[in-house]
Every structure is written in structure tokens, then in C-alpha cells.
Design an enzyme around this catalytic site. Structure first.
Site, mmCIF file in Angstrom:
data_model
loop_
_atom_site.group_PDB
_atom_site.id
_atom_site.type_symbol
_atom_site.label_atom_id
_atom_site.label_comp_id
_atom_site.label_asym_id
_atom_site.label_seq_id
_atom_site.Cartn_x
_atom_site.Cartn_y
_atom_site.Cartn_z
ATOM 1 N N SER A 207 13.943 -55.193 38.696
ATOM 2 C CA SER A 207 15.349 -54.762 38.769
ATOM 3 C C SER A 207 15.748 -54.244 37.403
ATOM 4 O O SER A 207 15.169 -54.645 36.378
ATOM 5 C CB SER A 207 16.245 -55.951 39.125
ATOM 6 N N TYR B 131 18.614 -64.832 37.676
ATOM 7 C CA TYR B 131 17.992 -63.689 38.354
ATOM 8 C C TYR B 131 17.287 -62.783 37.349
ATOM 9 O O TYR B 131 16.155 -62.343 37.575
ATOM 10 C CB TYR B 131 19.102 -62.930 39.083
HETATM 11 P P1 NAD Z 1 17.987 -57.713 51.141
HETATM 12 O O1 NAD Z 1 18.854 -58.901 51.178
HETATM 13 O O2 NAD Z 1 18.127 -56.728 52.232
HETATM 14 O O3 NAD Z 1 16.478 -58.143 51.056
HETATM 15 C C1 NAD Z 1 16.052 -59.351 50.485
HETATM 16 C C2 NAD Z 1 15.157 -60.041 51.492
HETATM 17 O O4 NAD Z 1 14.502 -61.120 50.854
HETATM 18 C C3 NAD Z 1 15.867 -60.630 52.684
HETATM 19 O O5 NAD Z 1 15.999 -59.702 53.717
HETATM 20 C C4 NAD Z 1 14.944 -61.785 53.081
HETATM 21 O O6 NAD Z 1 14.141 -61.396 54.167
HETATM 22 C C5 NAD Z 1 14.053 -61.960 51.872
HETATM 23 N N1 NAD Z 1 14.051 -63.340 51.412
HETATM 24 C C6 NAD Z 1 14.951 -63.948 50.608
HETATM 25 N N2 NAD Z 1 14.614 -65.228 50.443
HETATM 26 C C7 NAD Z 1 13.467 -65.424 51.137
HETATM 27 C C8 NAD Z 1 12.631 -66.537 51.352
HETATM 28 N N3 NAD Z 1 12.886 -67.737 50.799
HETATM 29 N N4 NAD Z 1 11.556 -66.389 52.161
HETATM 30 C C9 NAD Z 1 11.285 -65.203 52.734
HETATM 31 N N5 NAD Z 1 12.033 -64.104 52.545
HETATM 32 C C10 NAD Z 1 13.110 -64.230 51.764
HETATM 33 O O7 NAD Z 1 18.286 -57.019 49.733
HETATM 34 P P2 NAD Z 1 17.518 -55.900 48.890
HETATM 35 O O8 NAD Z 1 18.511 -55.438 47.908
HETATM 36 O O9 NAD Z 1 16.812 -54.942 49.737
HETATM 37 O O10 NAD Z 1 16.478 -56.774 48.073
HETATM 38 C C11 NAD Z 1 15.105 -56.468 48.004
HETATM 39 C C12 NAD Z 1 14.615 -56.665 46.579
HETATM 40 O O11 NAD Z 1 15.229 -55.692 45.743
HETATM 41 C C13 NAD Z 1 14.943 -58.027 45.976
HETATM 42 O O12 NAD Z 1 13.819 -58.506 45.281
HETATM 43 C C14 NAD Z 1 16.063 -57.688 45.017
HETATM 44 O O13 NAD Z 1 16.101 -58.595 43.932
HETATM 45 C C15 NAD Z 1 15.659 -56.304 44.571
HETATM 46 N N6 NAD Z 1 16.741 -55.527 43.967
HETATM 47 C C16 NAD Z 1 17.842 -55.222 44.676
HETATM 48 C C17 NAD Z 1 18.864 -54.506 44.062
HETATM 49 C C18 NAD Z 1 20.131 -54.147 44.785
HETATM 50 O O14 NAD Z 1 21.080 -53.699 44.129
HETATM 51 N N7 NAD Z 1 20.209 -54.290 46.070
HETATM 52 C C19 NAD Z 1 18.729 -54.094 42.737
HETATM 53 C C20 NAD Z 1 17.574 -54.423 42.050
HETATM 54 C C21 NAD Z 1 16.577 -55.151 42.673
#
Ligand code: NAD
Ligand code: MG
Length: 297
Positions: free
Chosen positions: A190, A203
Site C-alpha cells: 500500500s 496497518y
Molecule cells: P476488500 O475488503 O474488498 O478486500 C479485502 C479482502 O480480504 C476481503 O474481501 C476478505 O475476503 C479478505 N480477508 C480479510 N481478512 C481475511 C481473513 N482473516 N481471512 C481470509 N480473507 C480475509 O478491500 P480491498 O481494498 O480490495 O483490499 C485488498 C488489498 O488491497 C488489501 O490487502 C488492502 O490492504 C490493499 N489496499 C487497499 C487499498 C484501498 O484503498 N482499498 C489501498 C492500498 C492497499
């Protein structure tokens, strides 16, 4: 012809910009409760066989960046195993249907990745049902916000590390004996791993750790011909945000990016495809910023 990901246009105005409506969800969040609905490529991602015949395991595959990556992998010709939490079953089934619509095999793998055995089990089920494994996209993550050190709780840090860091080791160890030269592991860091916000210390530690794990593991696995890279998203319009961030911040979400808007999950998927494909054969240990113009290094 309807617009798709190849239609030339101004990227700054390509997708919704803040202000957004107030909205709050509880974790793990639901893509259909988001206003406006996110774009995971359901109608916009066009594949061209860049991953023909490959076998992929994608974590966090029900929603957000993982959902977009699973759809993209399938449209590029890969069979896809989908890892997600049990309460996300209906969203995961939608993704499985899209994978099958693309003519590929979908495997549904609910389970909590904070439990070591789950990680080993989903790798073995992927190999059994897809007939192998050569792309491991580790996208699942959690993002609790804690604005004061006086509110720090050990359980929060344990939860962040168990969900965001331990599965890197557990999944890769379980996958190791199945991965052949040409395989690719892709992690999800991230912008927070490089430029942390004050209320995301737990985080941010995990996301910096993911980028550094990626550098270490790339060197460890180079002699086996296995590449390890990461993607560092900026703000992306996914359920993670309304599920973890206090309500008032959602209104202006993405305004801090140089583009002044959040990314959509479909805009992240091509980086995962590129790093999964042999196109990126000479890239390993790198984390690619997909941040709407904001530098991370
Ligand atoms: P999202 O909530 O759609 O996806 C995260 C997913 O993580 C969930 O759908 C869930 O299935 C899974 N998850 C969480 N805890 C879990 C567990 N204990 N066991 C199994 N699965 C689990 O959100 P997203 O934004 O698509 O996140 C995906 C990745 O992107 C994450 O690692 C997040 O940190 C990273 N990210 C997101 C952003 C943002 O702004 N959305 C920015 C930077 C990084
Ligand atoms: Mg989800």
C-alpha cells in the site's frame, strides 16, 4: 461500442471523484452496499490470453482488488481459485460465475487465513482442483484505524499481523513444493507502507513489511525461477474503506491522490496480470505503485 479499459480518455475524469455520500459498513464489507458501485471489470476488463493455461490462487477474491484480479486472470485464460471469508460467500459466487463465463475453472475456498491450517488447505485444494498452481496473488487484508497510541491494543496488532503478514509465509510455504520455474507470487502492499497516515500505524507496519518480505523472498526464490513482486495501491474504491475508515473520511476519499479521485479495482488488475505473466520475466522483488500519480518512493 461501449467504453472498455482500452478506450483512450483522460484518466483523471475516468471514474467518480469525491465528494461521496456518507456510508459506513462493518468488516468485511459488501461491494453492493457501496455508493457508487465499484468497477471490478465486470463489463470493462478485456482479456487477450496473456495467462493462457495458468493456474491461479487469489486471496480476498470476493471483493475489491482481489475480485478485479480474479476476473482479469480468468479473462486472460487462467483457472482461478478464490479465497475469501465464509460470510462473503454470495459475493464470491458472483466472481466464480464470471470466471466460468470466461470459460475457466473456478474453485471456491472460504476460510479464515489467520488460521495456519486454512492456508495449507486452500493451497492443496487449489492444486487438486486446478491441477497445479503457478500464480499466487495474496491480496486479502484488514485495515483497522487507531488514532491515538493511548488506544493501542495488543489484539489489534495481532489481528493485523495475523491477517496481513503471516499468510505470506504460510501460503508460500504450502505452495513451495508445487511452484515450478516461471511461477509468480504477487503481494499487496500500500502507499501506507511508504507514506503512512498517523491513524494507520498498525496497518502501515504490515504494508511496509509486505514490501520488504517481497524483496527478501524474491532473492530467496530467484534460484528456483520463481518471481515475487508486489503492488502498492493508493486509495481504491473498495469495501475496505467504508468497513474500516470512520464515516466522515469517506466523503473526501481519494482527494489526496494527485488525480483527486480514488482508483477503481479494475485499474489495479492489469498490474497483477503483468506481474503474473511471463512479460515481466526480468522483474522480481519490485513493488509497483498504482496510486493515481502520487509518488511513493
Ligand atoms: P476488500 O475488503 O474488498 O478486500 C479485502 C479482502 O480480504 C476481503 O474481501 C476478505 O475476503 C479478505 N480477508 C480479510 N481478512 C481475511 C481473513 N482473516 N481471512 C481470509 N480473507 C480475509 O478491500 P480491498 O481494498 O480490495 O483490499 C485488498 C488489498 O488491497 C488489501 O490487502 C488492502 O490492504 C490493499 N489496499 C487497499 C487499498 C484501498 O484503498 N482499498 C489501498 C492500498 C492497499
Ligand atoms: Mg470482501
Amino acid at each position: 461500442m461501449a467504453d472498455n479499459m482500452y478506450t483512450p480518455q483522460n484518466p483523471v475524469t475516468q471514474y467518480p471523484q469525491p465528494p461521496f455520500e456518507h456510508q459506513q459498513q462493518s468488516a468485511p464489507g459488501d461491494v453492493h452496499a457501496m455508493k457508487p458501485e465499484p468497477d471490478h471489470g465486470e463489463t470493462s476488463y478485456v482479456g487477450s490470453g496473456r495467462l493462457a493455461g495458468r493456474k491461479a490462487l487469489v486471496t480476498g477474491a470476493d471483493s475489491g482488488i482481489g475480485r478485479a484480479t480474479a476476473i482479469a486472470f480468468a479473462r486472460e485464460g487462467a483457472g482461478v481459485a478464490l479465497s475469501y471469508l465464509a460470510e462473503e460467500q454470495s459475493q464470491a459466487e458472483e466472481v466464480a460465475a464470471l470466471v466460468r463465463d470466461a470459460g475457466r475453472t473456478a474453485v471456491l475456498l472460504p476460510g479464515d487465513l489467520q488460521v495456519e491450517q486454512t492456508n495449507a488447505d486452500i493451497v492443496e485444494k487449489t492444486v487438486a482442483e486446478l491441477g497445479g498452481l503457478d500464480i499466487l496473488a495474496i491480496i486479502a487484508g484488514v485495515m483497522p484505524t487507531v488514532s491515538s497510541i493511548d488506544d493501542f491494543e495488543t489484539e489489534t496488532l495481532d489481528h493485523v499481523l495475523k491477517a496481513n503478514i503471516y499468510p505470506l509465509f504460510w501460503l508460500t510455504k504450502a505452495a513451495s513444493k508445487h511452484l515450478k520455474p516461471g511461477a509468480s507470487i504477487i503481494t499487496t502492499s500500500s502507499i501506507q507502507g511508504f507514506q503512512p497516515s498517523p491513524d494507520l500505524a498498525e496497518y502501515a507496519v504490515s504494508k511496509a513489511g509486505i514490501a520488504n518480505w517481497t524483496r527478501a523472498m524474491a532473492q530467496q526464490l530467484a534460484e528456483r525461477g520463481i518471481r515475487v513482486n508486489g503492488v502498492a495501491p493508493g486509495p481504491v474504491w473498495t469495501p475496505l474503506q467504508p468497513a474500516f475508515v470512520p464515516n466522515e473520511k469517506i466523503e473526501s476519499f481519494g482527494s489526496e491522490a494527485a488525480y483527486g479521485r480514488p482508483g477503481q479495482a479494475v485499474e489495479l488488475a492489469p498490474s497483477f496480470v503483468f506481474l503474473a505473466s511471463q512479460e515481466s520475466s526480468y522483474i522480481s522483488g519490485e513493488t509497483i505503485a498504482v496510486t493515481g500519480g502520487t509518488p511513493i518512493h
